[in-house]
Design a protein around this motif. Structure first.
Motif, PDB file in Angstrom:
ATOM      1  N   MET A 124       0.879  -1.169   0.000  1.00 30.59           N
ATOM      2  CA  MET A 124       0.000   0.000   0.000  1.00 30.59           C
ATOM      3  C   MET A 124       0.918   1.221   0.000  1.00 30.59           C
ATOM      4  O   MET A 124       1.741   1.367   0.908  1.00 30.59           O
ATOM      5  CB  MET A 124      -0.893   0.036   1.237  1.00 30.59           C
ATOM      6  CG  MET A 124      -1.713   1.310   1.336  1.00 30.59           C
ATOM      7  SD  MET A 124      -2.691   1.409   2.842  1.00 30.59           S
ATOM      8  CE  MET A 124      -4.295   1.119   2.155  1.00 30.59           C
ATOM      9  N   PRO A 125       0.796   2.079  -1.005  1.00 36.10           N
ATOM     10  CA  PRO A 125       1.638   3.276  -1.028  1.00 36.10           C
ATOM     11  C   PRO A 125       1.435   4.121   0.237  1.00 36.10           C
ATOM     12  O   PRO A 125       0.323   4.213   0.765  1.00 36.10           O
ATOM     13  CB  PRO A 125       1.161   4.037  -2.275  1.00 36.10           C
ATOM     14  CG  PRO A 125       0.548   2.979  -3.145  1.00 36.10           C
ATOM     15  CD  PRO A 125      -0.065   1.984  -2.191  1.00 36.10           C
ATOM     16  N   SER A 126       2.501   4.726   0.709  1.00 34.17           N
ATOM     17  CA  SER A 126       2.453   5.532   1.935  1.00 34.17           C
ATOM     18  C   SER A 126       1.396   6.618   1.868  1.00 34.17           C
ATOM     19  O   SER A 126       0.698   6.879   2.851  1.00 34.17           O
ATOM     20  CB  SER A 126       3.816   6.178   2.208  1.00 34.17           C
ATOM     21  OG  SER A 126       4.765   5.197   2.476  1.00 34.17           O
ATOM     22  N   GLU A 127       1.254   7.249   0.679  1.00 38.24           N
ATOM     23  CA  GLU A 127       0.273   8.336   0.581  1.00 38.24           C
ATOM     24  C   GLU A 127      -1.152   7.818   0.748  1.00 38.24           C
ATOM     25  O   GLU A 127      -2.016   8.523   1.279  1.00 38.24           O
ATOM     26  CB  GLU A 127       0.433   9.161  -0.703  1.00 38.24           C
ATOM     27  CG  GLU A 127       0.519   8.429  -1.997  1.00 38.24           C
ATOM     28  CD  GLU A 127       1.873   7.803  -2.354  1.00 38.24           C
ATOM     29  OE1 GLU A 127       1.901   7.123  -3.383  1.00 38.24           O
ATOM     30  OE2 GLU A 127       2.871   7.948  -1.626  1.00 38.24           O
ATOM     31  N   GLU A 128      -1.417   6.582   0.347  1.00 35.89           N
ATOM     32  CA  GLU A 128      -2.749   6.007   0.548  1.00 35.89           C
ATOM     33  C   GLU A 128      -2.985   5.695   2.023  1.00 35.89           C
ATOM     34  O   GLU A 128      -4.081   5.914   2.542  1.00 35.89           O
ATOM     35  CB  GLU A 128      -2.936   4.761  -0.311  1.00 35.89           C
ATOM     36  CG  GLU A 128      -3.026   5.070  -1.790  1.00 35.89           C
ATOM     37  CD  GLU A 128      -3.279   3.843  -2.647  1.00 35.89           C
ATOM     38  OE1 GLU A 128      -3.720   2.803  -2.116  1.00 35.89           O
ATOM     39  OE2 GLU A 128      -3.034   3.933  -3.861  1.00 35.89           O
ATOM     40  N   LEU A 158      -5.373   7.465   7.380  1.00 37.54           N
ATOM     41  CA  LEU A 158      -5.102   8.013   8.707  1.00 37.54           C
ATOM     42  C   LEU A 158      -5.679   9.424   8.853  1.00 37.54           C
ATOM     43  O   LEU A 158      -6.242   9.765   9.904  1.00 37.54           O
ATOM     44  CB  LEU A 158      -3.596   8.025   8.984  1.00 37.54           C
ATOM     45  CG  LEU A 158      -2.973   6.654   9.213  1.00 37.54           C
ATOM     46  CD1 LEU A 158      -1.451   6.735   9.129  1.00 37.54           C
ATOM     47  CD2 LEU A 158      -3.414   6.075  10.543  1.00 37.54           C
ATOM     48  N   ASN A 159      -5.574  10.241   7.805  1.00 34.93           N
ATOM     49  CA  ASN A 159      -6.132  11.597   7.851  1.00 34.93           C
ATOM     50  C   ASN A 159      -7.654  11.568   7.977  1.00 34.93           C
ATOM     51  O   ASN A 159      -8.233  12.374   8.712  1.00 34.93           O
ATOM     52  CB  ASN A 159      -5.716  12.390   6.614  1.00 34.93           C
ATOM     53  CG  ASN A 159      -4.255  12.782   6.648  1.00 34.93           C
ATOM     54  OD1 ASN A 159      -3.630  12.825   7.707  1.00 34.93           O
ATOM     55  ND2 ASN A 159      -3.693  13.053   5.486  1.00 34.93           N
ATOM     56  N   VAL A 160      -8.294  10.643   7.271  1.00 33.48           N
ATOM     57  CA  VAL A 160      -9.751  10.521   7.370  1.00 33.48           C
ATOM     58  C   VAL A 160     -10.137  10.117   8.793  1.00 33.48           C
ATOM     59  O   VAL A 160     -11.048  10.707   9.396  1.00 33.48           O
ATOM     60  CB  VAL A 160     -10.298   9.505   6.338  1.00 33.48           C
ATOM     61  CG1 VAL A 160     -11.764   9.192   6.607  1.00 33.48           C
ATOM     62  CG2 VAL A 160     -10.114  10.024   4.916  1.00 33.48           C
ATOM     63  N   LEU A 161      -9.455   9.138   9.344  1.00 34.63           N
ATOM     64  CA  LEU A 161      -9.767   8.703  10.708  1.00 34.63           C
ATOM     65  C   LEU A 161      -9.454   9.785  11.731  1.00 34.63           C
ATOM     66  O   LEU A 161     -10.183   9.943  12.716  1.00 34.63           O
ATOM     67  CB  LEU A 161      -9.025   7.398  11.022  1.00 34.63           C
ATOM     68  CG  LEU A 161      -9.577   6.174  10.290  1.00 34.63           C
ATOM     69  CD1 LEU A 161      -8.622   4.995  10.421  1.00 34.63           C
ATOM     70  CD2 LEU A 161     -10.958   5.807  10.797  1.00 34.63           C
ATOM     71  N   GLU A 213      -8.698  -2.063  -0.226  1.00 36.56           N
ATOM     72  CA  GLU A 213      -7.420  -1.883   0.458  1.00 36.56           C
ATOM     73  C   GLU A 213      -7.571  -0.885   1.615  1.00 36.56           C
ATOM     74  O   GLU A 213      -7.022  -1.096   2.692  1.00 36.56           O
ATOM     75  CB  GLU A 213      -6.370  -1.394  -0.544  1.00 36.56           C
ATOM     76  CG  GLU A 213      -4.962  -1.470  -0.029  1.00 36.56           C
ATOM     77  CD  GLU A 213      -3.948  -1.167  -1.126  1.00 36.56           C
ATOM     78  OE1 GLU A 213      -4.125  -0.170  -1.853  1.00 36.56           O
ATOM     79  OE2 GLU A 213      -2.974  -1.926  -1.239  1.00 36.56           O
ATOM     80  N   TYR A 214      -8.334   0.191   1.396  1.00 40.01           N
ATOM     81  CA  TYR A 214      -8.566   1.173   2.458  1.00 40.01           C
ATOM     82  C   TYR A 214      -9.379   0.560   3.593  1.00 40.01           C
ATOM     83  O   TYR A 214      -9.093   0.780   4.765  1.00 40.01           O
ATOM     84  CB  TYR A 214      -9.309   2.393   1.915  1.00 40.01           C
ATOM     85  CG  TYR A 214      -8.556   3.221   0.903  1.00 40.01           C
ATOM     86  CD1 TYR A 214      -7.172   3.188   0.803  1.00 40.01           C
ATOM     87  CD2 TYR A 214      -9.235   4.061   0.033  1.00 40.01           C
ATOM     88  CE1 TYR A 214      -6.491   3.957  -0.128  1.00 40.01           C
ATOM     89  CE2 TYR A 214      -8.562   4.843  -0.904  1.00 40.01           C
ATOM     90  CZ  TYR A 214      -7.200   4.785  -0.973  1.00 40.01           C
ATOM     91  OH  TYR A 214      -6.532   5.554  -1.886  1.00 40.01           O
ATOM     92  N   MET A 215     -10.413  -0.196   3.242  1.00 42.72           N
ATOM     93  CA  MET A 215     -11.247  -0.836   4.245  1.00 42.72           C
ATOM     94  C   MET A 215     -10.408  -1.804   5.090  1.00 42.72           C
ATOM     95  O   MET A 215     -10.507  -1.819   6.317  1.00 42.72           O
ATOM     96  CB  MET A 215     -12.414  -1.578   3.587  1.00 42.72           C
ATOM     97  CG  MET A 215     -13.400  -2.175   4.568  1.00 42.72           C
ATOM     98  SD  MET A 215     -14.728  -3.084   3.748  1.00 42.72           S
ATOM     99  CE  MET A 215     -13.827  -4.503   3.128  1.00 42.72           C
ATOM    100  N   MET A 245     -16.528   5.968  -1.036  1.00 42.55           N
ATOM    101  CA  MET A 245     -16.488   7.108  -0.122  1.00 42.55           C
ATOM    102  C   MET A 245     -15.274   8.008  -0.341  1.00 42.55           C
ATOM    103  O   MET A 245     -15.248   9.132   0.164  1.00 42.55           O
ATOM    104  CB  MET A 245     -16.483   6.605   1.331  1.00 42.55           C
ATOM    105  CG  MET A 245     -17.763   5.925   1.763  1.00 42.55           C
ATOM    106  SD  MET A 245     -19.237   6.950   1.617  1.00 42.55           S
ATOM    107  CE  MET A 245     -18.859   8.284   2.731  1.00 42.55           C
ATOM    108  N   THR A 246     -14.293   7.550  -1.091  1.00 44.66           N
ATOM    109  CA  THR A 246     -13.072   8.322  -1.268  1.00 44.66           C
ATOM    110  C   THR A 246     -13.331   9.740  -1.773  1.00 44.66           C
ATOM    111  O   THR A 246     -12.770  10.692  -1.217  1.00 44.66           O
ATOM    112  CB  THR A 246     -12.095   7.569  -2.196  1.00 44.66           C
ATOM    113  OG1 THR A 246     -11.787   6.307  -1.599  1.00 44.66           O
ATOM    114  CG2 THR A 246     -10.810   8.339  -2.401  1.00 44.66           C
ATOM    115  N   PRO A 247     -14.181   9.932  -2.792  1.00 42.71           N
ATOM    116  CA  PRO A 247     -14.422  11.312  -3.240  1.00 42.71           C
ATOM    117  C   PRO A 247     -14.980  12.214  -2.126  1.00 42.71           C
ATOM    118  O   PRO A 247     -14.560  13.363  -1.983  1.00 42.71           O
ATOM    119  CB  PRO A 247     -15.431  11.151  -4.383  1.00 42.71           C
ATOM    120  CG  PRO A 247     -15.241   9.758  -4.872  1.00 42.71           C
ATOM    121  CD  PRO A 247     -14.873   8.956  -3.651  1.00 42.71           C
TER     122      PRO A 247
END
Length: 169
Positions: A56-60, A65-68, A104-106, A138-140
């Motif tokens: 998983m790329p660091s930026e993803e 983490l920013n969303v949480l 991957e985010y989930m 939900m990403t957008p």
């Protein structure tokens, strides 16, 4: 995995021999992998690493983490205010990520909350958000919310007005 040099194959063979001795339930699987490696059947090397996900790329990871972090700030505000606009807002709780399109985010969220024990304020919502599966992308929405937070130049604490602007983004 397409190419393995002999040294790598020997190391993996030894690992699988150990696993075959320890894990009797999967012994035949490990023996199959040993035979593939011993004979250099490279067409089947994908069986060796098929269960290992891509990086998983660091930026993803930082995005999740920013969303949480944003939802942690919203939860803190909800505990300190009785503003019904926030508590009744459809996005006032973290909905998770889409299990089909944002898997991957989930999975990373589940790792953070369930395995690492972080963001425990999200645990009460696991039934409400189907164990972090929003069933819709939900990403957008989260990107708009994070952009609004940055536009408002907010680090952590939110006022009710700021929270509404972010939730409405």
């Amino acid at each position: 995995m397409n190419n393995l040099d002999k040294k790598d194959r020997i190391i993996l063979i030894n690992q699988y021999k150990i696993l075959a001795a320890l894990d009797t339930d999967d012994r035949s699987h490990y023996k199959e992998l040993i035979e593939i490696l011993e004979n250099g059947y490279s067409v089947f090397y994908n069986l060796i690493d098929q269960w290992v996900g891509d990086d998983m790329p660091s930026e993803e990871g930082r995005f999740v983490l920013n969303v949480l972090d944003l939802y942690r700030a919203i939860e803190d505000l909800k505990r300190s205010t009785k503003d019904s606009r926030i508590n009744s807002h459809p996005y006032s709780f973290f909905r998770g990520f889409d299990g089909n399109n944002e898997t991957e985010y989930m999975g990373f969220c589940r790792f953070l909350i369930e395995t690492q024990g972080k963001f425990q304020e999200q645990k009460p919502y696991l039934l409400k958000n189907d164990n972090l599966n929003s069933h819709t992308p939900m990403t957008p929405k989260y990107l708009r919310m994070l952009r609004k937070r940055a536009e408002l130049n907010i680090d952590f604490s939110l006022t009710p007005e700021e929270a509404i602007q972010i939730l409405d983004a």
